[in-house]
Design an enzyme around this catalytic site. Sequence first.
Site, PDB file in Angstrom:
ATOM      1  N   HIS A  81      -6.357  -6.055 -35.472  1.00  0.00           N
ATOM      2  CA  HIS A  81      -6.413  -4.793 -36.208  1.00  0.00           C
ATOM      3  C   HIS A  81      -5.432  -3.781 -35.618  1.00  0.00           C
ATOM      4  CE1 HIS A  81      -8.902  -2.650 -33.150  1.00  0.00           C
ATOM      5  NE2 HIS A  81      -9.554  -3.791 -33.014  1.00  0.00           N
ATOM      6  N   ASP A  83      -5.787  -0.250 -36.146  1.00  0.00           N
ATOM      7  CA  ASP A  83      -6.380   1.058 -35.871  1.00  0.00           C
ATOM      8  C   ASP A  83      -6.995   1.093 -34.482  1.00  0.00           C
ATOM      9  OD1 ASP A  83      -8.307  -0.805 -36.809  1.00  0.00           O
ATOM     10  OD2 ASP A  83      -9.694   0.806 -37.340  1.00  0.00           O
ATOM     11  N   ASP A 113      -7.466  -2.818 -26.925  1.00  0.00           N
ATOM     12  CA  ASP A 113      -8.225  -2.909 -28.183  1.00  0.00           C
ATOM     13  C   ASP A 113      -7.423  -2.301 -29.329  1.00  0.00           C
ATOM     14  OD1 ASP A 113     -10.252  -3.272 -30.021  1.00  0.00           O
ATOM     15  OD2 ASP A 113     -11.432  -1.559 -29.338  1.00  0.00           O
ATOM     16  N   GLU A 147     -10.711  -1.635 -38.830  1.00  0.00           N
ATOM     17  CA  GLU A 147     -11.697  -2.437 -38.092  1.00  0.00           C
ATOM     18  C   GLU A 147     -12.635  -1.557 -37.292  1.00  0.00           C
ATOM     19  OE1 GLU A 147     -13.492  -4.807 -34.827  1.00  0.00           O
ATOM     20  OE2 GLU A 147     -12.190  -3.036 -34.675  1.00  0.00           O
ATOM     21  N   GLU A 148     -12.136  -0.405 -36.841  1.00  0.00           N
ATOM     22  CA  GLU A 148     -12.950   0.467 -35.997  1.00  0.00           C
ATOM     23  C   GLU A 148     -13.941   1.313 -36.793  1.00  0.00           C
ATOM     24  OE1 GLU A 148     -13.194   0.104 -33.019  1.00  0.00           O
ATOM     25  OE2 GLU A 148     -11.320  -0.553 -32.099  1.00  0.00           O
TER      26      GLU A 148
END
Length: 434
Positions: A81, A83, A113, A147-148
Amino acid sequence: MADQQALDEVVRFTSDLIRIDTTNRGGGDCRERPAAEYAAEQLAGAGLEPVLLERTPGRTNVVARIEGTDPSADALLVHGHLDVVPAQAEDWSVHPFSGEVRDGVVWGRGAVDMKNMDAMILAVVRDWARNGVRPRRDVVVAFTADEEASAEDGSGFLADRHAGLFEGCTEGVSESGAFTFHDGGGRQIYPIAAGERGTGWLKLTARGRAGHGSKVNRENAVTRLAAAVTRIGEHEWPLRLTPTVSAALTELAALYGVDTDLSDVDALLDKLGPAAKLVEATVRNSANPTMLEAGYKLNVIPGEAVAYVDGRFLPGGEDEFRSTLDLLTGPDVEWEFEHREVALQAPVDSPTFARMRAAVEEFAPEGHVVPYCMSGGTDAKQFSRLGITGYGFAPLKLPEGFDYQALFHGVDERVPVEALHFGVRVLDRFLRTA
């Protein structure tokens, strides 16, 4: 093996992506498009034909396919991802969107991340193009938005509206696996994720009788909510072992030379010392109160009070989770899912898991690979709608004292350059043979 240019590029790509602020504040407040265009440019430079897809303007996803040498083989999805979660610059040692490389470490939000993995994927794909490498099976590369938060603009949108791009994909790999876990006793453990707890984010609503704060009120919404939140926060969830967690405990017990007594898991965890951290959050369901909303003036009892709870449930544990919440909230508090996603489980005896294990062991022969279940979730949940079995495999070789898991959503997020080099080598080795 990945060449020197790939090792240089993974560092540059990580830094460049960090400098593109893709903060996801929730509620649609994010714009991944600049990062998606950057990723698409690198893929196009490798001779691929990436497509950019949006459900909402600015919330951009990128998908490309690399043709394998064996047309009869199932395809493999490799995804990351774009974001990141918010960061408060005043709390950091460096600006969180500087992408600064200092003393052999890349700093910034997304360093672990998961812009590091995004960069690894790009570096490996470009290395293959330079050196004429083709994987055995088709590899579909996807960089996702959102995704977050809910993933509605990202992997959920891709799975629901663009399933054809993932034709033939039966397995996928993404974040949160194959990193070095130092146990403090000289052992280096590399957990590879073969499962995820389900997501059950909850909204609790208590209603009562509004009134003056000085009067007796037996129908106080705040009191009702507080009682329910306390019951949830103090609840002891029963032990529930899934096949992935049982496999993790069995391999860790063998590594530490202790009896694999799965009838007393808490005692077994005590014997594993620091390595128990890899398992302890995934032997039970959980529900943690996180937010409270009530009232508008100190001397007014409100007619409604709201709380939010981060709930997680094991594979096969959702029914128990629901029934337990019914009991804990009681008759005066309603609850509903604010966001729900399935729990996942992947086989640890599959050829793909064996190839991931072999790739790590080739470059970290001193390491001990074990399966584990993630306590949280990833985009693998949405891609599972397409029948894709997900694993967590974003390899990093980390020095002792580097608390990788604490840096997820944490302050001073960073990743060592050598860890990125290791990741590229291992990912390249795995994907060539997967």
